[in-house]
Design an enzyme around this catalytic site. Structure first.
Site, PDB file in Angstrom:
ATOM      1  N   LYS A  27      94.079   7.938 -21.617  1.00 35.02           N
ATOM      2  CA  LYS A  27      95.023   8.142 -20.519  1.00 35.02           C
ATOM      3  C   LYS A  27      96.090   9.164 -20.908  1.00 35.02           C
ATOM      4  O   LYS A  27      96.348  10.113 -20.180  1.00 35.02           O
ATOM      5  CB  LYS A  27      95.668   6.803 -20.128  1.00 35.02           C
ATOM      6  CG  LYS A  27      96.532   6.897 -18.883  1.00 35.02           C
ATOM      7  CD  LYS A  27      97.345   5.635 -18.649  1.00 35.02           C
ATOM      8  CE  LYS A  27      96.565   4.472 -18.153  1.00 35.02           C
ATOM      9  NZ  LYS A  27      96.559   4.336 -16.696  1.00 35.02           N
ATOM     10  N   ARG A  98     102.221   1.510 -19.555  1.00 38.00           N
ATOM     11  CA  ARG A  98     100.797   1.192 -19.488  1.00 38.00           C
ATOM     12  C   ARG A  98     100.123   1.403 -20.839  1.00 38.00           C
ATOM     13  O   ARG A  98     100.522   2.271 -21.607  1.00 38.00           O
ATOM     14  CB  ARG A  98     100.075   2.103 -18.487  1.00 38.00           C
ATOM     15  CG  ARG A  98     100.460   1.908 -17.050  1.00 38.00           C
ATOM     16  CD  ARG A  98      99.614   2.849 -16.202  1.00 38.00           C
ATOM     17  NE  ARG A  98      99.681   2.539 -14.791  1.00 38.00           N
ATOM     18  CZ  ARG A  98     100.536   3.084 -13.952  1.00 38.00           C
ATOM     19  NH1 ARG A  98     101.415   3.969 -14.386  1.00 38.00           N
ATOM     20  NH2 ARG A  98     100.526   2.756 -12.672  1.00 38.00           N
ATOM     21  N   GLY A 107      91.343  -2.860 -17.165  1.00 40.67           N
ATOM     22  CA  GLY A 107      91.941  -4.170 -16.901  1.00 40.67           C
ATOM     23  C   GLY A 107      92.104  -5.056 -18.122  1.00 40.67           C
ATOM     24  O   GLY A 107      92.512  -6.208 -18.003  1.00 40.67           O
ATOM     25  N   MET A 109      94.059  -4.619 -20.855  1.00 42.24           N
ATOM     26  CA  MET A 109      95.394  -4.759 -21.437  1.00 42.24           C
ATOM     27  C   MET A 109      96.431  -4.725 -20.333  1.00 42.24           C
ATOM     28  O   MET A 109      96.099  -4.666 -19.167  1.00 42.24           O
ATOM     29  CB  MET A 109      95.595  -3.679 -22.475  1.00 42.24           C
ATOM     30  CG  MET A 109      94.742  -3.953 -23.698  1.00 42.24           C
ATOM     31  SD  MET A 109      94.791  -2.631 -24.853  1.00 42.24           S
ATOM     32  CE  MET A 109      94.092  -1.307 -23.941  1.00 42.24           C
ATOM     33  N   ARG A 371      90.015  10.221 -15.614  1.00 42.58           N
ATOM     34  CA  ARG A 371      89.168   9.986 -16.791  1.00 42.58           C
ATOM     35  C   ARG A 371      87.724  10.147 -16.357  1.00 42.58           C
ATOM     36  O   ARG A 371      87.422  10.072 -15.162  1.00 42.58           O
ATOM     37  CB  ARG A 371      89.398   8.587 -17.361  1.00 42.58           C
ATOM     38  CG  ARG A 371      89.122   7.494 -16.365  1.00 42.58           C
ATOM     39  CD  ARG A 371      89.474   6.130 -16.919  1.00 42.58           C
ATOM     40  NE  ARG A 371      89.438   5.144 -15.852  1.00 42.58           N
ATOM     41  CZ  ARG A 371      89.972   3.933 -15.938  1.00 42.58           C
ATOM     42  NH1 ARG A 371      90.598   3.564 -17.021  1.00 42.58           N
ATOM     43  NH2 ARG A 371      89.881   3.097 -14.934  1.00 42.58           N
ATOM     44  N   HIS A 489      88.162  -5.189  -9.538  1.00 43.04           N
ATOM     45  CA  HIS A 489      87.834  -5.481 -10.940  1.00 43.04           C
ATOM     46  C   HIS A 489      86.350  -5.787 -11.091  1.00 43.04           C
ATOM     47  O   HIS A 489      85.662  -5.243 -11.958  1.00 43.04           O
ATOM     48  CB  HIS A 489      88.681  -6.664 -11.422  1.00 43.04           C
ATOM     49  CG  HIS A 489      88.374  -7.080 -12.826  1.00 43.04           C
ATOM     50  ND1 HIS A 489      87.473  -8.074 -13.106  1.00 43.04           N
ATOM     51  CD2 HIS A 489      88.802  -6.603 -14.003  1.00 43.04           C
ATOM     52  CE1 HIS A 489      87.380  -8.200 -14.420  1.00 43.04           C
ATOM     53  NE2 HIS A 489      88.193  -7.328 -14.992  1.00 43.04           N
ATOM     54  N   SER A 797      53.720   2.880 -42.427  1.00 44.70           N
ATOM     55  CA  SER A 797      54.557   2.447 -41.305  1.00 44.70           C
ATOM     56  C   SER A 797      55.592   1.495 -41.873  1.00 44.70           C
ATOM     57  O   SER A 797      55.248   0.491 -42.492  1.00 44.70           O
ATOM     58  CB  SER A 797      53.709   1.749 -40.245  1.00 44.70           C
ATOM     59  OG  SER A 797      54.569   1.275 -39.233  1.00 44.70           O
ATOM     60  N   CYS A 864      57.864   0.555 -37.412  1.00 35.25           N
ATOM     61  CA  CYS A 864      57.412  -0.352 -36.351  1.00 35.25           C
ATOM     62  C   CYS A 864      58.221  -1.649 -36.315  1.00 35.25           C
ATOM     63  O   CYS A 864      57.912  -2.555 -35.566  1.00 35.25           O
ATOM     64  CB  CYS A 864      55.922  -0.649 -36.498  1.00 35.25           C
ATOM     65  SG  CYS A 864      55.523  -1.493 -38.022  1.00 35.25           S
ATOM     66  N   TYR A 884      57.034   9.317 -36.346  1.00 34.00           N
ATOM     67  CA  TYR A 884      57.150   8.578 -35.079  1.00 34.00           C
ATOM     68  C   TYR A 884      57.948   7.297 -35.241  1.00 34.00           C
ATOM     69  O   TYR A 884      58.143   6.811 -36.355  1.00 34.00           O
ATOM     70  CB  TYR A 884      55.768   8.253 -34.495  1.00 34.00           C
ATOM     71  CG  TYR A 884      54.955   7.237 -35.273  1.00 34.00           C
ATOM     72  CD1 TYR A 884      55.124   5.862 -35.062  1.00 34.00           C
ATOM     73  CD2 TYR A 884      53.987   7.642 -36.194  1.00 34.00           C
ATOM     74  CE1 TYR A 884      54.372   4.949 -35.768  1.00 34.00           C
ATOM     75  CE2 TYR A 884      53.230   6.731 -36.902  1.00 34.00           C
ATOM     76  CZ  TYR A 884      53.423   5.372 -36.684  1.00 34.00           C
ATOM     77  OH  TYR A 884      52.694   4.454 -37.366  1.00 34.00           O
TER      78      TYR A 884
HETATM   79  C1  PEP Z   1      58.117  -5.739 -39.809  1.00 31.73           C
HETATM   80  O1  PEP Z   1      58.144  -6.518 -40.738  1.00 31.73           O
HETATM   81  O2  PEP Z   1      58.996  -4.914 -39.572  1.00 31.73           O
HETATM   82  C2  PEP Z   1      57.000  -5.756 -38.864  1.00 31.73           C
HETATM   83  C3  PEP Z   1      56.900  -4.863 -37.911  1.00 31.73           C
HETATM   84  O3  PEP Z   1      56.116  -6.777 -38.954  1.00 31.73           O
HETATM   85  P1  PEP Z   1      56.415  -8.252 -38.429  1.00 31.73           P
HETATM   86  O4  PEP Z   1      57.656  -8.202 -37.639  1.00 31.73           O
HETATM   87  O5  PEP Z   1      55.237  -8.640 -37.632  1.00 31.73           O
HETATM   88  O6  PEP Z   1      56.533  -8.998 -39.710  1.00 31.73           O
END
Ligand code: PEP
Ligand code: MG
Length: 906
Positions: A27, A98, A107, A109, A371, A489, A797, A864, A884
């Protein structure tokens, strides 16, 4: 820390500027900037956010002493520009005080208006303005706000009403009037006296009459409000660090309550709910600041177009609209034109949608704030893409303008069109925040939070919401209010949270005591189901079914833009053809993790699986595996087909076997009958599977290495499905992944089983499939010896769920017992299972990639674990050179945006 603690602005000059948000708060920085670009702003000054930290370190007295000179000089600066004097009886200056943090916290503070009034000054103000009613209305508001905020009169219990509101009700009841503005001047004077009496009774102290004393009280109260419960909760939700602190803005008061040529309002340069390029907002004639957002009077629309639309939604006839609720465009055309020109100027200056507050004092327009406006996920995407098309911003800016996590809202289900047509519309309110929501009615924030914790979906229904309701709003699927406009609000906060909200549904009658809701003769109780359409404002009886969202229009264009910049590929974690298809529609190019165990839980499969586990000979296991093989092959067939042409990474069996066997007597008896052995034998085998620490026990590749026949069966199923598809003309790309290795021989012995099985199968079928064998890196030792593993494994992975578990030594399944305390005590800032620990676990990833590529330069690396869909973690993956990320289907667009942002930020 800089020694300058106070920054002044006014009359086209300012010591600060927009770039100084960290020091002056959002502000304060924008008030300075508006001065610099010629927008009319009441003069004032900003006390820096550094002082807020000093305040909590050194305490009130020390900080007031440090600030004294600078604040007094800054007050003189306002006096000079306004040509009046703080505390003067003939020609008084009043100020507003303010808060204003670096990130906007609507809202959260406290604010105090009309500061500087006492009995004499009020009298003087009445004479000077020639408007006694205005002077005493301002005075009673000031005493009330100061009492609530500075003197701690505001009730903390949800059932108690504000003591000042109670007095107002009494005074109005004595004369049988309903509205605040029907009170006479004498009644306003009486209110002031009664308010002061209540303050004396409750706090034992007199209301302060010295304006400087009032100012210090208010400044300290704003600092204190940084640590109030709702501000702390809001910071937690939005990830705002406490160290940022809040600034305090003190400004000359301008009055929207000086009669019918005065007004106050809030406006947006574009629609914050839909993102449409439509100037919109609300105002109230003869009213002061908080009246618009508080939802007490029905605000009117700024533009005529908006007003017509509003009236249509509220089923209000044109003659009633035009006479009772005219737009500002119709009511104050000259002021409207000026407002419109300035809003355009501000949007062009900031290159973003602006959320602005203004006051008209006796025909003169003043801006109190601008803002970058909070907006829904839909509006976020539309505004970014529109500004790009309009040439206001470039592609990279458009990408960076979108917050990956907010895309989540666009991916939520929408009402099923057919179901919506059939649904009974109970009433209509304003479409305050779009989306579809259905759940059980609750009336109080703490109930909403509790029910939500119990796994229920709730709709929070309130007459109007206030900052105390935040936790409940966050827990609810949607919010319905009886009062309040598009800038109330409820509406503003819901849009910020991406929650569906219908506000100002005037036809609903709420009885908090009985916990009921009545709409046109239909009585609903707490726990009954309703559904809300935040895009149309409709409220339906019962549950209305929903259908999944699609990537189209601006979102599809944004995703295209991501593809242009991104380097990381986004795959998905999917175990069924349906999930794979959903993810593919969201743009996933391949599967990064298919957890085969999830396929075993259906009835016939689980029986064969249990038989395999409970058998105590190799022959017994092979017999059961023969039953499992066709099921598994069928599953892989579906998944490979839905990701045709893209890699599908299938992981061999991973979890501890005890997860699959029956632990109840009934299940054990069924298994005994199935296998033709005694229940005791089954029980003995089940007991023998029990482990003290199953997460570190007989799981992962330790299963495949003790029972290679499982690996062989799964290999046959995966490659068998691929062969079938290839024969049908498809293009399958299977990858087979060995989990949980720490020692290279754990991998190479499994690899041998896989390759031998493949060779045999290819000979039998007369068809060969090109496939890869890789491994998960999820045991710290694997990262440490990655150069050896990469000599054998074709890809890595990173399984960051297990890697986090084993790096911290925190059980994935039991962290909830101490995590809240760790977060509270700031031992941890975030849950490391949600947000990747870049310093520790990240180091293992970085090392694993480097070491792996030292022996196999083209080693493909991915992630993963759950972190693969968390924006900051995705950006980390980009920086350490992963190929990836793989995440759950609904997080695919989020990961795509985060990946593109990482490339742009680089
Ligand atoms: C992990 O361990 O990150 C994984 C992807 O395998 P899980 O979660 O199945 O153990
Ligand atoms: Mg794992």
């Amino acid at each position: 820390m800089s020694e300058k603690r106070v920054y002044t602005f006014g009359n086209g000059v300012a010591e600060g500027k927009a770039g100084m948000k960290n020091l002056l708060g959002g502000k304060g920085a924008n008030l300075a900037e508006m001065n610099l670009i010629g927008v009319p702003v009441p003069p004032g000054f900003t006390i820096t956010t550094d002082v807020c930290n000093e305040y909590f370190e050194k305490g009130k007295e020390k900080v007031v002493a440090l600030l004294k000179n600078e604040v007094e000089n800054a007050v003189h600066h306002i006096e000079n520009l306004m040509n009046c004097k703080f505390g003067d009886v003939q020609n008084p200056l009043l100020v507003s005080v303010r808060s204003g943090a670096r990130a906007s916290m609507p809202g959260m503070m406290d604010t105090i208006l009309n500061l500087g009034l006492n009995d004499e000054v009020a009298k003087g103000l009445a004479e000077k303005s020639g408007n006694e009613r205005f002077a005493y209305d301002s005075y009673r508001r000031f005493v009330q706000m100061y009492g609530d905020v500075v003197l701690g009169m505001k009730p903390t219990n949800k059932e108690d009403i504000d003591p000042f509101e109670e007095i107002i009700q009494q005074v109005k009841a004595e004369r049988g009037i309903k509205l605040d503005n029907e009170m006479s001047v004498d009644e306003l004077k009486k209110l002031v006296a009664l308010f002061k009496e209540a303050i004396k009774n409750q706090t034992g102290k007199d209301f302060p009459t010295d304006p400087m004393e009032q100012l210090w009280g208010a400044v300290c109260a704003v600092f204190d409000s940084w640590m109030n419960e709702r501000a702390i909760l809001y910071r937690k939700m939005e990830g705002i660090p406490a160290e940022w602190g809040t600034a305090v803005n003190v400004q000359a008061m301008v009055f929207g309550n000086m009669g019918n040529t005065s007004a106050t309002g809030v406006c947006f340069s574009r629609d914050a709910a839909t993102g449409e390029n439509i100037f919109n907002g609300e105002y109230l004639v003869n009213a002061q600041g908080e009246d618009v957002v508080a939802g007490i009077r029905t605000p009117q629309q700024i533009t005529k177009e908006g007003s017509l639309r509003w009236a249509a939604q509220q089923l209000i006839d044109e003659d009633v609209r035009a006479s009772q609720y005219p737009s500002m465009e119709e009511n104050m055309p000259e002021i409207f034109a000026e407002l419109n020109a300035i809003q355009e100027k501000l949007e062009r200056h900031y290159h973003d949608m602006q959320d602005m507050e203004f006051t008209v004092q006796d025909g003169k327009l003043w801006f109190l704030q601008t803002r970058n406006g909070k907006r829904t996920g839909t509006a976020m995407v539309k505004i970014a893409m529109d500004l790009l098309r309009e040439g206001e911003i470039d592609e990279k800016t458009a990408l960076l303008r979108c917050e990956p996590n907010k895309l989540d809202e666009l991916l939520h289900p929408v009402f099923d069109k057919a179901a919506q047509k059939q649904a009974k519309v109970l009433t209509r309110g304003l479409p305050a925040s779009p989306g579809a929501a259905c759940g059980q009615v609750v009336f109080f924030a703490d109930d909403a939070a509790r029910w939500h914790e119990e796994g229920k979906q709730v709709i929070m229904v309130r007459i109007e919401t206030s900052p105390e309701d935040l936790a409940g709003m966050s827990a609810a699927e949607g919010i319905l209010t009886a009062r309040g406009g598009m800038t109330s609000h409820a509406a503003v906060v819901a849009r910020g949270m991406g929650k569906c909200c219908v506000s100002g549904a005037g036809a609903i009658n709420i009885n908090y005591k009985q916990r009921t809701l009545e709409i046109d003769g239909v009585l609903l109780r707490e726990g009954d189901y309703i559904s809300l359409n935040g895009s149309t404002g409709e409220v339906y009886l019962g549950e209305v079914t929903t259908q999944p969202a699609k990537v189209t229009g601006d979102l599809a264009e944004l995703m295209e833009l991501c593809n242009k910049y991104t380097k990381l590929v986004v795959r998905t974690n999917a175990d069924t053809p349906h999930d794979a298809q959903v993810a593919h529609n969201f743009g996933a190019v391949g599967i990064g993790l298919c957890r085969t165990e999830h396929m075993f839980f259906e009835s016939e499969k689980i029986k064969a699986m249990r038989e395999m586990i409970l058998a105590d000979t190799k022959e017994g296991r092979e017999k059961a595996l023969t039953k499992l093989l066709p099921f598994q092959r069928q599953d892989f067939y579906g998944i490979l087909k839905s990701m045709d042409g893209h890699p599908v990474n299938v992981r061999l069996l991973d979890p501890p076997l005890h997860e699959f066997v029956p632990h109840d007597l009934e299940g054990q008896q069924a298994m005994a009958a199935e296998m033709g052995i005694s229940v005791q034998e089954i029980q003995h085998r089940v007991n023998s599977l029990s482990e003290h620490n199953p997460m570190l026990g007989h799981r992962g590749c330790r299963l495949g290495n003790t029972y290679p026949e499982i690996t062989a069966m799964q290999t046959r199923a995966i490659l068998g499905a691929a062969i079938q598809l290839k024969k049908e003309g498809f293009d399958p790309h299977p990858e087979i992944m060995v989990p949980l290795i720490g020692v290279v021989h754990e991998f190479d012995q499994q690899e041998k089983v896989i390759r031998d099985t493949a060779k045999q199968l290819f000979e039998e079928e007369g068809v060969e499939i090109n496939f890869h064998v890789g491994t998960m890196i999820e045991v710290p030792r694997a990262a440490l010896v990655a150069e050896n593993i990469a000599k054998k494994a074709e890809y890595f992975s990173f399984g960051t769920n297990d890697l986090t578990q084993m790096t911290f030594g925190y059980s994935r399944d039991d962290i909830a017992s101490f995590l809240p305390v760790y977060l509270e005590k700031k031992i941890l800032n975030v849950d490391p299972f949600q947000v990747l620990d870049q310093k520790g676990v990240g180091q293992l990833i970085d090392m694993g990639v480097k070491k792996g590529r030292s022996t196999r330069p083209n080693l493909v690396c991915g992630i993963c674990g759950e972190h693969g869909g968390e924006p900051e973690s995705v950006k980390f993956c980009h920086r350490v050179g992963l190929n990836y990320v793989s995440c759950s289907p609904f997080r695919v667009p989020i990961a795509r945006l985060a990946a593109a942002q990482a490339a742009v930020e680089e």
